[in-house]
Design an enzyme around this catalytic site. Structure first.
Site, PDB file in Angstrom:
ATOM      1  N   GLN A 166      55.130  49.265  52.471  1.00  0.00           N
ATOM      2  CA  GLN A 166      55.066  50.684  52.835  1.00  0.00           C
ATOM      3  C   GLN A 166      54.644  51.504  51.606  1.00  0.00           C
ATOM      4  O   GLN A 166      54.392  52.691  51.714  1.00  0.00           O
ATOM      5  CB  GLN A 166      56.434  51.181  53.315  1.00  0.00           C
ATOM      6  CG  GLN A 166      56.982  50.430  54.511  1.00  0.00           C
ATOM      7  CD  GLN A 166      58.408  50.833  54.798  1.00  0.00           C
ATOM      8  OE1 GLN A 166      58.673  51.821  55.503  1.00  0.00           O
ATOM      9  NE2 GLN A 166      59.354  50.088  54.236  1.00  0.00           N
ATOM     10  N   ASP A 189      51.591  52.660  45.959  1.00  0.00           N
ATOM     11  CA  ASP A 189      51.368  52.710  44.504  1.00  0.00           C
ATOM     12  C   ASP A 189      50.423  51.619  43.984  1.00  0.00           C
ATOM     13  O   ASP A 189      50.026  51.656  42.820  1.00  0.00           O
ATOM     14  CB  ASP A 189      52.729  52.640  43.763  1.00  0.00           C
ATOM     15  CG  ASP A 189      53.553  51.405  44.140  1.00  0.00           C
ATOM     16  OD1 ASP A 189      54.792  51.498  44.153  1.00  0.00           O
ATOM     17  OD2 ASP A 189      52.970  50.347  44.450  1.00  0.00           O
ATOM     18  N   HIS A 224      50.898  51.994  54.774  1.00  0.00           N
ATOM     19  CA  HIS A 224      50.915  53.467  54.644  1.00  0.00           C
ATOM     20  C   HIS A 224      49.771  53.964  53.782  1.00  0.00           C
ATOM     21  O   HIS A 224      49.738  55.131  53.406  1.00  0.00           O
ATOM     22  CB  HIS A 224      52.262  53.948  54.070  1.00  0.00           C
ATOM     23  CG  HIS A 224      53.384  53.789  55.049  1.00  0.00           C
ATOM     24  ND1 HIS A 224      54.713  53.947  54.705  1.00  0.00           N
ATOM     25  CD2 HIS A 224      53.398  53.441  56.363  1.00  0.00           C
ATOM     26  CE1 HIS A 224      55.471  53.725  55.768  1.00  0.00           C
ATOM     27  NE2 HIS A 224      54.700  53.409  56.781  1.00  0.00           N
ATOM     28  N   CYS A 226      29.846  66.101  50.022  1.00  0.00           N
ATOM     29  CA  CYS A 226      29.311  66.899  51.144  1.00  0.00           C
ATOM     30  C   CYS A 226      29.902  68.300  51.124  1.00  0.00           C
ATOM     31  O   CYS A 226      29.537  69.163  51.906  1.00  0.00           O
ATOM     32  CB  CYS A 226      29.624  66.206  52.481  1.00  0.00           C
ATOM     33  SG  CYS A 226      31.342  66.399  53.015  1.00  0.00           S
ATOM     34  N   GLY A 235      64.010  46.532  49.471  1.00  0.00           N
ATOM     35  CA  GLY A 235      63.848  47.868  48.886  1.00  0.00           C
ATOM     36  C   GLY A 235      63.372  48.932  49.849  1.00  0.00           C
ATOM     37  O   GLY A 235      62.603  49.817  49.482  1.00  0.00           O
ATOM     38  N   THR A 236      63.875  48.859  51.104  1.00  0.00           N
ATOM     39  CA  THR A 236      63.529  49.920  52.056  1.00  0.00           C
ATOM     40  C   THR A 236      64.794  50.403  52.774  1.00  0.00           C
ATOM     41  O   THR A 236      65.677  49.628  53.092  1.00  0.00           O
ATOM     42  CB  THR A 236      62.459  49.458  53.085  1.00  0.00           C
ATOM     43  OG1 THR A 236      62.175  50.558  53.970  1.00  0.00           O
ATOM     44  CG2 THR A 236      62.893  48.249  53.874  1.00  0.00           C
ATOM     45  N   SER A 237      64.836  51.727  53.003  1.00  0.00           N
ATOM     46  CA  SER A 237      66.035  52.334  53.612  1.00  0.00           C
ATOM     47  C   SER A 237      66.035  52.163  55.128  1.00  0.00           C
ATOM     48  O   SER A 237      66.965  52.585  55.809  1.00  0.00           O
ATOM     49  CB  SER A 237      66.069  53.833  53.273  1.00  0.00           C
ATOM     50  OG  SER A 237      64.883  54.449  53.762  1.00  0.00           O
ATOM     51  N   ALA A 289      66.090  44.484  43.207  1.00  0.00           N
ATOM     52  CA  ALA A 289      65.065  43.504  43.592  1.00  0.00           C
ATOM     53  C   ALA A 289      64.460  42.835  42.359  1.00  0.00           C
ATOM     54  O   ALA A 289      64.180  41.630  42.374  1.00  0.00           O
ATOM     55  CB  ALA A 289      63.978  44.210  44.391  1.00  0.00           C
TER      56      ALA A 289
END
Ligand code: APR
Length: 244
Positions: free
Chosen positions: A100, A103, A118, A149, A186-188, A230
């Site tokens: 997700q 970076d 993402h 453009c 490492g994800t909520s 992690a």
């Protein structure tokens, strides 16, 4: 950290592995997570800036946030957690990393079988032509940056209220459907559709391992919940799995 016999057996015996990561995997590289205490920028939360409406209303403010994140991330390096995941990829014939994070640190650490669902903070998209290109300018010379453009560019990132790239979704669901080992790291576990991936994998028979600094909504339902950083747990697990 001690790993149970069951965990090491499941990991060693797995044929098809999916790893899902969130901001927590980059925290030890110095990239602020979204919902931790450092998640605020000025007084805004990501949910208030990473939306098409915010961009429509004030593209300059939204780009100031991204430029701040880009300047910060440009100084960050992959940490041992990123490298351990890149090494895990070589251990399995069937492997997919779904991140997700925008970076780019997984790619920098050498991960190849990767879907950045993402988007990526180093890619921009013309709001008129839709063309996507890499933009590594740090700091941005003009805010908001403009396409040749003349139209303004937007970050090539999936914002709240926008749908993910169809191919990313298809590839992710396919991999989740056939994996026998799934890591959520490492994800909520609050932002969809990624928040459903772990339980989707479990419902299809995968052994699910969570690695997270804090408990999450799935910690009670996964097969193993390893609480901790992690960047510390993953290298130990990878060492255990790479030994005979
Ligand atoms: N090791 C492991 N886990 C960690 C660490 C660490 N060193 N540091 C923090 N964490 C955990 C936190 O406890 C938290 O559960 O990482 C998680 C980070 O959660 P969020 O900040 O909500 O990030 P994430 O889950 O990736 O957010 C999902 O929301 O804002 C959107 O698009 C954005 O991709 C993001 C999505």
């Amino acid at each position: 950290m001690e790993f149970t016999k069951e965990l090491t057996q499941k990991c060693k015996g797995a044929r098809s592995v999916v790893v899902l990561t969130g901001a927590g995997i980059s925290a030890e590289s110095g990239v602020p997570t979204f919902r931790g205490e450092e998640g605020l920028w000025r007084k805004y939360r990501a949910e208030e800036l990473a939306t098409p409406y915010a961009f429509e209303r004030d593209p300059k403010l939204v780009w100031e946030w991204y430029d701040w994140r880009r300047q910060l991330i440009s100084k960050c390096l992959p940490n041992p957690g990123h490298y351990a995941i890149a090494n895990l990829e070589a251990l399995y014939k069937d492997f997919l990393l779904i991140t997700q994070n925008v970076d780019g640190l997984h790619r920098k650490a050498g991960s190849k079988k990767l879907r950045e669902i993402h988007g990526n903070i180093w890619r921009v998209r013309c709001t008129k032509e839709g063309r996507v290109e890499e933009n590594l300018e740090v700091p941005l010379k003009t805010i908001p940056p403009a396409c040749k453009c003349g139209a303004i560019l937007r970050p090539h990132i999936v914002w709240f209220g926008e749908s993910l790239d169809m191919e990313d979704i298809q590839t992710s669901y396919e991999a989740i459907g056939k994996c026998d080992l799934f890591f959520t790291i490492g994800t909520s576990v609050v932002v969809q559709p990624a928040a459903s991936f772990a339980m989707m994998a479990k419902s299809m028979g995968a052994y699910v391992v969570e690695i997270n600094k804090d408990p999450t909504p799935v910690s009670e339902q996964v097969d193993v919940s390893l609480l901790g950083k992690a960047g510390e747990i993953l290298p130990e697990l990878e060492k255990e799995l790479s030994s005979t």
